[in-house]
Design an enzyme around this catalytic site. Structure first.
Site, PDB file in Angstrom:
ATOM      1  N   ASP A  34     -14.625   3.056 -49.707  1.00  0.00           N
ATOM      2  CA  ASP A  34     -14.957   3.409 -48.323  1.00  0.00           C
ATOM      3  C   ASP A  34     -14.341   4.763 -47.971  1.00  0.00           C
ATOM      4  OD1 ASP A  34     -16.366   1.080 -48.012  1.00  0.00           O
ATOM      5  OD2 ASP A  34     -15.485   0.593 -46.065  1.00  0.00           O
ATOM      6  N   ASP A  55      -1.714   4.311 -54.210  1.00  0.00           N
ATOM      7  CA  ASP A  55      -1.342   5.098 -53.026  1.00  0.00           C
ATOM      8  C   ASP A  55      -1.554   6.593 -53.280  1.00  0.00           C
ATOM      9  OD1 ASP A  55       0.612   4.534 -54.896  1.00  0.00           O
ATOM     10  OD2 ASP A  55       2.242   4.278 -53.462  1.00  0.00           O
ATOM     11  N   TYR A 115      -9.806 -11.572 -54.051  1.00  0.00           N
ATOM     12  CA  TYR A 115     -10.880 -12.160 -53.251  1.00  0.00           C
ATOM     13  C   TYR A 115     -11.336 -13.514 -53.794  1.00  0.00           C
ATOM     14  CZ  TYR A 115     -11.323  -7.542 -51.072  1.00  0.00           C
ATOM     15  OH  TYR A 115     -11.083  -6.366 -50.407  1.00  0.00           O
ATOM     16  N   ASP A 132     -12.387  -1.721 -53.110  1.00  0.00           N
ATOM     17  CA  ASP A 132     -13.019  -1.942 -51.810  1.00  0.00           C
ATOM     18  C   ASP A 132     -12.556  -0.860 -50.840  1.00  0.00           C
ATOM     19  OD1 ASP A 132     -14.326  -3.032 -49.703  1.00  0.00           O
ATOM     20  OD2 ASP A 132     -13.200  -4.908 -49.621  1.00  0.00           O
ATOM     21  N   LYS A 139      -1.191  -0.462 -59.409  1.00  0.00           N
ATOM     22  CA  LYS A 139       0.102  -0.403 -58.713  1.00  0.00           C
ATOM     23  C   LYS A 139       1.107  -1.020 -59.688  1.00  0.00           C
ATOM     24  CE  LYS A 139       2.471   0.341 -54.878  1.00  0.00           C
ATOM     25  NZ  LYS A 139       2.794   1.705 -54.441  1.00  0.00           N
TER      26      LYS A 139
END
Ligand code: NAD
Length: 380
Positions: free
Chosen positions: A254, A226, A144, A250, A194
């Protein structure tokens, strides 16, 4: 801990932001009265509200107040009327800039399954029951913020670029927040990456493993992102502290919101360094956005915002009794079935204000019980 004087900056923002922030401020004031703290509140614009007033999503006046405050409480930012604006001039940019300005690099999102709300989750109650985890997301680096970023070239040669970059220091400081938290909880950190594909993740895994050596009491597990996304809905109770970089956190936080029944329930704390005063720099906000679809109707769930006040006392000021008092008042209100439409099920939904009324009344009532019976102090 003795009574404190606190300067709190309130940034209501957009959409349902002002509605939920108003209830959070009421709770803040009740706690101030009950525990004898002097709380000075200032208010300032951010996001779309600030663009309308000043042309900027984070005006200079708001920046100054945020740097001067002991803690900042935010509603939410974002409004559809600015959707066509370039990213640098959109309301959300105000929040990204604020996080960066305050240096709040660790975003904490506690997720707890409340027994009386198990049926509000789309997952089976026996899977969700007992969930008590906290996501620690790195907040001021990674994809970001990395440069270069943008859309370059033309026609068939058009190329979009986002850059993911982490330094050792950026990983170390957020990892320490996660391990410190784990020490006070169930002593387990799950670090998400990852590392089978990304260089950033290889450095992440290496540095987190090094930091773990400073915390022999804490067990460290590494999980690919994942697999983590899958494990969160298969067996959420396996997690204690979930440590992630910015983008993964992020998304996963959620997903974790589903476990609590509604995104409207979830609080968050974004923490920076501890100041000489002993207070940790912090921005406190519900996890949800400005929810334009329900804004202005007094139906939004204010519990994420109210829980953010609890997080402020706990993580920012180190005042655990105040935080526990709020959490217990909230749980009591939910158990009595006083709930907004998102978690009310078949019952009559309460309004945002009614939920705020009930939490404040529960806090006042528990105070009255303590004053009557001082010996009961420890169980409030
Ligand atoms: P959102 O969280 O605003 O809403 C998602 C869904 O959840 C909507 O159906 C909404 O009605 C519901 N919801 C959210 N909060 C609720 C609450 N307190 N009570 C009951 N229901 C609630 O996410 P979105 O729709 O993707 O984004 C809307 C705007 O908010 C966008 O402009 C986005 O950029 C912004 N946003 C801001 C933040 C922030 O301020 N931290 C975070 C996420 C999104």
């Amino acid at each position: 801990m003795s009574a404190m004087r606190m300067k709190i900056l309130v940034l209501p923002g957009d959409g349902i932001g002002p509605e939920v922030a108003a209830q959070a401020v009421r709770v803040l004031r009740v706690i101030g009265r009950r525990f004898g703290h002097v709380i000075d509140c200032a208010e300032a614009p951010i996001g779309g509200a600030a663009i309308r007033l000043t042309g900027s999503p984070l005006p200079e006046g708001t920046k100054r107040l945020a740097q001067d405050a002991d803690a900042t409480l935010l509603g939410a930012v974002g409004c559809p009327e600015f959707d066509a604006y370039p990213p640098a001039r959109r309301p959300e940019r105000g929040l990204l800039e604020l996080r960066s300005l305050m240096g709040v690099y660790a975003n904490l999102r506690p997720v707890r399954a409340v027994p009386s709300l198990l049926n509000a989750s789309p997952l089976k109650p026996d899977i969700v029951s007992g969930t008590d985890l906290i996501v620690v997301r790195e907040l001021t680096a990674g994809l970001y913020y990395g440069k270069p970023h943008g859309i370059f070239g033309r026609g068939a040669e058009t190329r979009a670029v986002d850059t993911m970059t982490y330094t050792r220091g950026e990983i170390e400081r957020v990892a320490r927040v996660a391990f410190d938290l784990a020490l006070a909880r169930r002593q387990h950190v799950t670090s998400v990456d990852k590392a089978n594909v990304l260089e950033n993740s290889q450095l992440w895994r290496h540095v987190v493993t090094e930091v773990a050596r400073e915390y022999p009491a804490v067990t460290l597990t590494h999980l690919y992102v994942d697999n983590c996304a899958m494990q969160l809905i298969i067996r959420p109770t396996q997690f204690d502290v979930l440590l992630t970089e910015n983008l993964f956190g992020d998304i996963l936080s959620d997903e974790a919101a589903v476990l609590a029944g509604s995104i409207g329930m979830l609080p968050s704390a974004s923490l920076g360094d501890v100041r000489p005063s002993g207070v940790r720099t912090g921005l406190y906000e519900p996890v949800h956005g400005s929810a334009p679809d329900i804004a202005g109707r007094n139906v939004a769930n204010p519990l994420g915002a109210i829980g953010s006040v609890a997080a402020m006392f706990d993580f920012g000021f180190g005042l655990k009794d105040e935080a526990i008092a709020i959490e217990q008042a909230v749980e009591g209100v939910i158990a009595r079935g006083i709930a907004t439409a998102d978690i009310a099920g078949d019952s009559r939904p309460a309004t945002t204000t009614e939920v705020g009324d009930a939490v404040c009344a529960a806090l006042e009532a528990s105070h009255a019980r303590v004053v009557d019976r001082p010996a009961a102090r420890a169980v409030v």
